[in-house]
Design a protein around this motif. Structure first.
Motif, mmCIF file in Angstrom:
data_model
loop_
_atom_site.group_PDB
_atom_site.id
_atom_site.type_symbol
_atom_site.label_atom_id
_atom_site.label_comp_id
_atom_site.label_asym_id
_atom_site.label_seq_id
_atom_site.Cartn_x
_atom_site.Cartn_y
_atom_site.Cartn_z
ATOM 1 N N THR A 268 0.831 -1.205 0.000
ATOM 2 C CA THR A 268 0.000 0.000 0.000
ATOM 3 C C THR A 268 0.869 1.260 0.000
ATOM 4 O O THR A 268 0.597 2.210 -0.735
ATOM 5 C CB THR A 268 -0.957 -0.006 1.204
ATOM 6 O OG1 THR A 268 -1.808 -1.144 1.100
ATOM 7 C CG2 THR A 268 -1.807 1.255 1.263
ATOM 8 N N ALA A 269 1.918 1.256 0.797
ATOM 9 C CA ALA A 269 2.832 2.406 0.849
ATOM 10 C C ALA A 269 3.514 2.635 -0.496
ATOM 11 O O ALA A 269 3.684 3.781 -0.939
ATOM 12 C CB ALA A 269 3.871 2.212 1.949
ATOM 13 N N GLU A 270 3.896 1.559 -1.163
ATOM 14 C CA GLU A 270 4.542 1.685 -2.483
ATOM 15 C C GLU A 270 3.558 2.243 -3.513
ATOM 16 O O GLU A 270 3.923 3.066 -4.343
ATOM 17 C CB GLU A 270 5.083 0.324 -2.930
ATOM 18 C CG GLU A 270 5.897 0.369 -4.210
ATOM 19 C CD GLU A 270 7.214 1.115 -4.084
ATOM 20 O OE1 GLU A 270 7.704 1.610 -5.132
ATOM 21 O OE2 GLU A 270 7.776 1.212 -2.978
ATOM 22 N N ILE A 271 2.309 1.806 -3.456
ATOM 23 C CA ILE A 271 1.290 2.337 -4.363
ATOM 24 C C ILE A 271 1.073 3.823 -4.074
ATOM 25 O O ILE A 271 0.993 4.637 -4.991
ATOM 26 C CB ILE A 271 -0.020 1.543 -4.253
ATOM 27 C CG1 ILE A 271 0.182 0.117 -4.792
ATOM 28 C CG2 ILE A 271 -1.151 2.240 -5.019
ATOM 29 C CD1 ILE A 271 -0.965 -0.837 -4.491
ATOM 30 N N ALA A 272 1.011 4.180 -2.786
ATOM 31 C CA ALA A 272 0.804 5.577 -2.393
ATOM 32 C C ALA A 272 1.936 6.475 -2.876
ATOM 33 O O ALA A 272 1.726 7.659 -3.142
ATOM 34 C CB ALA A 272 0.660 5.684 -0.880
ATOM 35 N N ALA A 273 3.130 5.908 -3.019
ATOM 36 C CA ALA A 273 4.267 6.679 -3.521
ATOM 37 C C ALA A 273 4.165 6.929 -5.023
ATOM 38 O O ALA A 273 4.844 7.807 -5.559
ATOM 39 C CB ALA A 273 5.580 5.955 -3.205
ATOM 40 N N SER A 274 3.287 6.172 -5.699
ATOM 41 C CA SER A 274 3.167 6.276 -7.153
ATOM 42 C C SER A 274 1.912 6.987 -7.632
ATOM 43 O O SER A 274 1.871 7.471 -8.752
ATOM 44 C CB SER A 274 3.165 4.869 -7.772
ATOM 45 O OG SER A 274 4.350 4.188 -7.469
ATOM 46 N N THR A 275 0.873 7.008 -6.806
ATOM 47 C CA THR A 275 -0.389 7.615 -7.220
ATOM 48 C C THR A 275 -1.201 8.000 -5.985
ATOM 49 O O THR A 275 -0.943 7.496 -4.891
ATOM 50 C CB THR A 275 -1.195 6.661 -8.140
ATOM 51 O OG1 THR A 275 -2.264 7.380 -8.748
ATOM 52 C CG2 THR A 275 -1.735 5.465 -7.389
ATOM 53 N N ALA A 276 -2.175 8.863 -6.180
ATOM 54 C CA ALA A 276 -3.021 9.296 -5.065
ATOM 55 C C ALA A 276 -3.999 8.197 -4.692
ATOM 56 O O ALA A 276 -4.732 7.699 -5.543
ATOM 57 C CB ALA A 276 -3.775 10.566 -5.452
ATOM 58 N N ILE B 78 0.640 -0.398 -11.959
ATOM 59 C CA ILE B 78 0.118 0.919 -11.580
ATOM 60 C C ILE B 78 -0.844 1.489 -12.635
ATOM 61 O O ILE B 78 -1.827 2.138 -12.292
ATOM 62 C CB ILE B 78 1.258 1.920 -11.252
ATOM 63 C CG1 ILE B 78 0.699 3.128 -10.490
ATOM 64 C CG2 ILE B 78 2.005 2.349 -12.496
ATOM 65 C CD1 ILE B 78 0.250 2.819 -9.098
ATOM 66 N N GLU B 79 -0.589 1.261 -13.897
ATOM 67 C CA GLU B 79 -1.473 1.802 -14.933
ATOM 68 C C GLU B 79 -2.888 1.240 -14.832
ATOM 69 O O GLU B 79 -3.846 1.895 -15.211
ATOM 70 C CB GLU B 79 -0.901 1.572 -16.328
ATOM 71 C CG GLU B 79 0.337 2.409 -16.610
ATOM 72 C CD GLU B 79 0.112 3.905 -16.374
ATOM 73 O OE1 GLU B 79 -0.932 4.444 -16.805
ATOM 74 O OE2 GLU B 79 0.982 4.529 -15.741
ATOM 75 N N HIS B 80 -3.005 0.027 -14.311
ATOM 76 C CA HIS B 80 -4.329 -0.583 -14.135
ATOM 77 C C HIS B 80 -5.062 0.002 -12.929
ATOM 78 O O HIS B 80 -6.272 -0.150 -12.811
ATOM 79 C CB HIS B 80 -4.199 -2.101 -13.962
ATOM 80 C CG HIS B 80 -3.579 -2.765 -15.146
ATOM 81 N ND1 HIS B 80 -4.234 -2.917 -16.352
ATOM 82 C CD2 HIS B 80 -2.356 -3.311 -15.305
ATOM 83 C CE1 HIS B 80 -3.427 -3.534 -17.201
ATOM 84 N NE2 HIS B 80 -2.292 -3.780 -16.592
ATOM 85 N N LEU B 81 -4.304 0.623 -12.025
ATOM 86 C CA LEU B 81 -4.894 1.183 -10.820
ATOM 87 C C LEU B 81 -5.413 2.602 -11.020
ATOM 88 O O LEU B 81 -6.326 3.038 -10.343
ATOM 89 C CB LEU B 81 -3.882 1.188 -9.673
ATOM 90 C CG LEU B 81 -3.340 -0.166 -9.242
ATOM 91 C CD1 LEU B 81 -2.296 0.020 -8.141
ATOM 92 C CD2 LEU B 81 -4.445 -1.073 -8.770
ATOM 93 N N LYS B 82 -4.802 3.329 -11.936
ATOM 94 C CA LYS B 82 -5.180 4.732 -12.148
ATOM 95 C C LYS B 82 -6.485 4.825 -12.925
ATOM 96 O O LYS B 82 -6.783 4.011 -13.779
ATOM 97 C CB LYS B 82 -4.063 5.469 -12.912
ATOM 98 C CG LYS B 82 -2.790 5.571 -12.115
ATOM 99 C CD LYS B 82 -1.736 6.308 -12.879
ATOM 100 C CE LYS B 82 -0.448 6.408 -12.081
ATOM 101 N NZ LYS B 82 0.608 7.074 -12.810
#
Length: 177
Positions: free
Chosen positions: A27-35, A172-176
């Motif tokens: 979760t922290a790594e995702i938070a570092a990449s996107t809101a 990450i592109e799938h998450l945005k």
């Protein structure tokens, strides 16, 4: 950019939990990449309420809220310790209460922890089929960690940190939105 509602579900049955620590690190790594707007669900917190639930409509408020958080998530991070070659029973029971159409197209980053690398296929042989049932979009790289990747229930291995970065980078592109 609107924050992604990310729900991290940890299937560990106790506190502290390596599965929960892994979910937190991802979760922290995702938070570092996107809101993101992050919400954590720990099966360990639901054990006494979850064990006797037969259907979602009869679930106590704690379980109903967890199911609602899962069903309304923009994306999920799911982690589980490996127990007898699979995910924990109460982890599966929680997802048995999720409506079968609620997660269609929802991105899911899969992760697991185990005592040795022998259990690493749990991601592909147990977790992917479970989320295929829901027609979720399982991200291309899962994260497996063994006990030696943690110190005091915190991610300590540089190799694991790199696997987490790789999984997030590739997904990450799938998450945005």
């Amino acid at each position: 950019m609107t924050a992604i509602k990310l729900v991290a579900v940890s299937g560990g049955l106790g506190h502290p939990s390596r599965a929960a620590a892994l979910a937190q690190a991802i979760t922290a790594e995702i938070a570092a990449s996107t809101a993101i707007s992050a919400h954590a669900i720990s099966v360990a917190d639901l054990v006494s309420d979850l064990a006797g639930v037969v259907s979602a409509k009869d679930a106590p408020p704690s379980v109903s809220e967890a199911v609602k958080q899962i069903e309304t998530a923009d994306a999920l991070v799911v982690t589980t310790p490996v127990y007898r070659g699979s995910y924990t029973g109460l982890f599966k029971h929680l997802f048995d209460l999720v409506h079968h159409e609620a997660l269609i197209g929802t991105p899911v980053l899969l992760a697991a922890t185990g005592g040795s690398d022998r259990h690493s296929l749990v991601i592909d042989h147990q977790l992917r089929p479970l989320f295929a049932f829901f027609q979720s979009l399982t991200l291309p790289v899962g994260v497996y960690a063994n006990d030696s990747d943690f110190s005091n229930y915190e991610v300590s291995s540089d190799a694991l940190k790199e696997r987490i970065r790789l999984a997030v980078t590739r997904g990450i592109e799938h998450l945005k939105h």
